[in-house]
Write a protein that holds these residues in place. Structure first.
Motif, PDB file in Angstrom:
ATOM      1  N   ASN A  58       0.873  -1.168   0.000  1.00  0.00           N
ATOM      2  CA  ASN A  58       0.000   0.000   0.000  1.00  0.00           C
ATOM      3  C   ASN A  58       0.916   1.225   0.000  1.00  0.00           C
ATOM      4  O   ASN A  58       1.685   1.430   0.939  1.00  0.00           O
ATOM      5  N   ASN A  87       1.400   5.464  -0.726  1.00  0.00           N
ATOM      6  CA  ASN A  87       0.772   6.781  -0.862  1.00  0.00           C
ATOM      7  C   ASN A  87       1.870   7.806  -1.098  1.00  0.00           C
ATOM      8  O   ASN A  87       2.756   7.984  -0.258  1.00  0.00           O
ATOM      9  N   LEU A 147      -0.942  10.082  -5.369  1.00  0.00           N
ATOM     10  CA  LEU A 147      -1.272   8.777  -5.918  1.00  0.00           C
ATOM     11  C   LEU A 147      -1.317   7.743  -4.797  1.00  0.00           C
ATOM     12  O   LEU A 147      -0.373   7.626  -4.009  1.00  0.00           O
ATOM     13  N   GLU A 184      -1.699   3.683  -4.237  1.00  0.00           N
ATOM     14  CA  GLU A 184      -1.604   2.400  -4.934  1.00  0.00           C
ATOM     15  C   GLU A 184      -1.725   1.264  -3.934  1.00  0.00           C
ATOM     16  O   GLU A 184      -1.071   1.266  -2.893  1.00  0.00           O
ATOM     17  N   ARG A 185      -2.554   0.278  -4.284  1.00  0.00           N
ATOM     18  CA  ARG A 185      -2.683  -0.948  -3.500  1.00  0.00           C
ATOM     19  C   ARG A 185      -2.583  -2.130  -4.455  1.00  0.00           C
ATOM     20  O   ARG A 185      -3.266  -2.154  -5.486  1.00  0.00           O
ATOM     21  N   GLY A 186      -1.732  -3.097  -4.104  1.00  0.00           N
ATOM     22  CA  GLY A 186      -1.607  -4.206  -5.036  1.00  0.00           C
ATOM     23  C   GLY A 186      -0.702  -5.302  -4.533  1.00  0.00           C
ATOM     24  O   GLY A 186      -0.312  -5.363  -3.362  1.00  0.00           O
ATOM     25  N   GLU A 228       3.206  -7.165 -11.526  1.00  0.00           N
ATOM     26  CA  GLU A 228       2.554  -6.284 -10.565  1.00  0.00           C
ATOM     27  C   GLU A 228       1.122  -6.028 -10.993  1.00  0.00           C
ATOM     28  O   GLU A 228       0.847  -5.752 -12.167  1.00  0.00           O
ATOM     29  N   SER A 288      -2.113  -3.659  -9.531  1.00  0.00           N
ATOM     30  CA  SER A 288      -2.421  -2.642  -8.529  1.00  0.00           C
ATOM     31  C   SER A 288      -3.665  -1.853  -8.914  1.00  0.00           C
ATOM     32  O   SER A 288      -3.957  -1.643 -10.098  1.00  0.00           O
ATOM     33  N   ARG A 339      -5.144   1.892  -8.501  1.00  0.00           N
ATOM     34  CA  ARG A 339      -4.558   3.209  -8.293  1.00  0.00           C
ATOM     35  C   ARG A 339      -5.656   4.272  -8.241  1.00  0.00           C
ATOM     36  O   ARG A 339      -6.612   4.232  -9.013  1.00  0.00           O
ATOM     37  N   ASP A 340      -5.443   5.199  -7.325  1.00  0.00           N
ATOM     38  CA  ASP A 340      -6.380   6.316  -7.190  1.00  0.00           C
ATOM     39  C   ASP A 340      -5.576   7.609  -7.279  1.00  0.00           C
ATOM     40  O   ASP A 340      -4.785   7.922  -6.390  1.00  0.00           O
ATOM     41  N   LYS A 351      -3.885  -1.316 -13.016  1.00  0.00           N
ATOM     42  CA  LYS A 351      -2.680  -1.587 -13.808  1.00  0.00           C
ATOM     43  C   LYS A 351      -2.189  -2.997 -13.534  1.00  0.00           C
ATOM     44  O   LYS A 351      -2.048  -3.423 -12.387  1.00  0.00           O
TER      45      LYS A 351
END
Length: 471
Positions: A194, A196, A206, A208-210, A230, A232, A234-235, A256
């Motif tokens: 996670n 940020n 941005l 991102e979690r993945g 990978e 993920s 993304r916000d 992604k």
């Protein structure tokens, strides 16, 4: 971590002489007569290998690291293979200290040139952790970590990390690492993350979690590969209300999924202030195997170092990258674009200060290239030589580069060279560089932007940079 020792029996002077004669490291020459020894001509073989200090670690994974020692045919090969075996044991992550001792074989049936090698190891505790600080990418980071090393006795490790940076970045990472036996030293890492991050120069943040799968291996002793997958969510959101419309229109959620290959060769004699050797790194990323983000991105990094005379070192660097869209059905966000400028790349410009901007926000482009020429010397008059003064270097540099939207499929070779020469940015300067242990360096430079475009954000005068990899 650890030292290779050639251990001589210390019982009596006669034993020392016997050891020297037995291994060929001395002969009956006159007393006090110096003699140069060619270790390649000293016949030696390893009869026995001992590993002291093993507890949870399984024998088979250790045997795989030390088996090449028995192939040594001379004393120099023994030293080199003992060092390589120690490196392999260290890469397992099972031990916090490894010592290597080489002695004559004292067994009754020992051969005349037989040696005994002993590895003295100390295993990690079952659970370890700590708080540490790191520097990189012009940011300081506080990291809290906990890990359980050598879970099943073959180097398996579970690790949890949380970091918070001085630029409001934060990262959480839960990973499991498993080394495998084999010539190529493969290591598989699986991670849940996670992340940020905030990018004030581009006006967005941005989240991102993945998950990330990484397989690292060596195709040769110095050629390392990392194969990664990978996925993920993304916000991307604006950082402030003043963000430009070009940034706002790219905000929102995206998914992604990408494959990445990183190939690296590092022949430098030092990571922070190398005096000789080269570094080559090639990175290829293919996104679009799922999700709504799709692109192909290739990047190259090259560095070469030459020792001119004494401690004066000439360093040449080059980096380039190209981003291409896969299809109109897939998107490329501002977070995927190429950027240039800042104290770690083209000095004399703000971070991401080169290239297209909208209302002060850097938008990035599809391609970039940059080069640097540096001269590192000791401080004038060598204050603190041999002590604290050796951590500093005087730094002279020239940086150049360009970033833009280049379509390589629609231009000829001649047109490409002409485009690369158009709108070239350039800066030069002088400063001081400071080694921060073996993990990073700090640069304080006085910069002179020489060539720049109207929309660029320059940074003349004093500029600070802290990181691991500089252009």
């Amino acid at each position: 971590m650890g030292t290779v020792h050639a251990k001589v029996p210390e019982d009596t002077a006669r034993n020392v002489g016997d050891f020297a004669k037995k291994t060929g490291l001395a002969d009956s020459t006159k007393e006090n007569q110096a003699k140069e020894i060619d270790l390649e001509k000293v016949k030696a073989r390893v009869d026995r290998v001992n590993v002291d200090g093993l507890g949870r670690t399984k024998n088979d994974i250790v045997e795989d690291c030390i088996k090449d020692l028995f192939k040594a045919k001379d004393f120099q090969e023994v030293l080199l293979k003992a060092h390589k075996a120690r490196v392999k044991l260290d890469e397992l992550g099972c031990f916090k200290n490894i010592g290597v001792y080489i002695d004559t074989n004292k067994a009754a049936n020992a051969t005349a040139d037989g040696l005994e090698v002993t590895f003295d190891v100390k295993e990690h505790k079952r659970v370890t952790g700590g708080v540490s600080t790191h520097v990189g990418n012009n940011e300081g980071t506080l990291t809290v970590s906990m890990k359980a090393p050598n879970l099943c006795g073959r180097g398996e490790r579970v690790q949890i990390d949380y970091s918070h940076g001085s630029k409001k970045t934060s990262n959480f990472n839960l990973s499991f690492l498993k080394p495998f036996r084999g010539t190529h030293r493969p290591i598989l890492t699986t991670s849940i993350f996670n992340s940020n991050s905030e990018w004030p120069n581009s006006g967005y943040k941005l989240l991102e979690r993945g998950i990330l799968l990484d397989l690292g291996l060596y195709s040769s002793p110095l050629l390392k590969h990392n194969f990664q997958w990978e996925a993920s969510l993304r916000d991307l959101t604006t950082l402030t209300r003043a963000a430009s419309f070009s940034v706002r229109e790219q905000c929102g959620a995206s998914m992604k999924s990408s494959l990445k290959h990183i190939l690296g060769v590092d022949l430098r004699d030092d990571l922070i202030f190398p005096s000789a050797g080269s570094l080559v790194q090639l990175t290829s990323e293919l996104a679009g195997l799922g999700g709504d983000v799709g692109f192909l991105k290739n990047e190259v990094l090259f560095q070469d170092n030459y020792s001119l005379f004494g401690d004066v070192v000439l360093q040449a660097c080059f980096t380039a990258g190209y981003l291409s869209r896969l299809s109109n059905d897939k998107r490329i966000t501002i977070a995927d674009n190429c950027y240039l400028g800042g104290p770690l790349s083209v000095r004399g410009f703000e971070t991401r200060g080169i290239g297209p901007h909208s209302d002060g926000d850097a938008l990035g482009s599809s391609a970039y290239w940059a080069a640097g020429l540096h001269i590192f010397t000791p401080l004038p008059f060598r204050p603190g030589q041999g002590t604290f003064g050796d951590l500093f270097r005087t730094h002279l540099f020239v940086n150049t580069g360009n970033v833009g939207d280049f379509n390589l499929e629609q231009i000829s070779k001649g047109d490409l060279i002409e485009i690369l020469k158009t709108n070239v940015r350039m800066s030069y300067g002088i400063g001081v560089a400071l080694r921060l242990g073996n993990m990073a360096r700090l640069e304080v430079n006085y910069c002179f932007p020489y060539k720049f475009d109207k929309g660029d954000q320059t940074h003349p005068g004093i500029q600070f940079g802290i990181g691991v990899q500089f252009l």
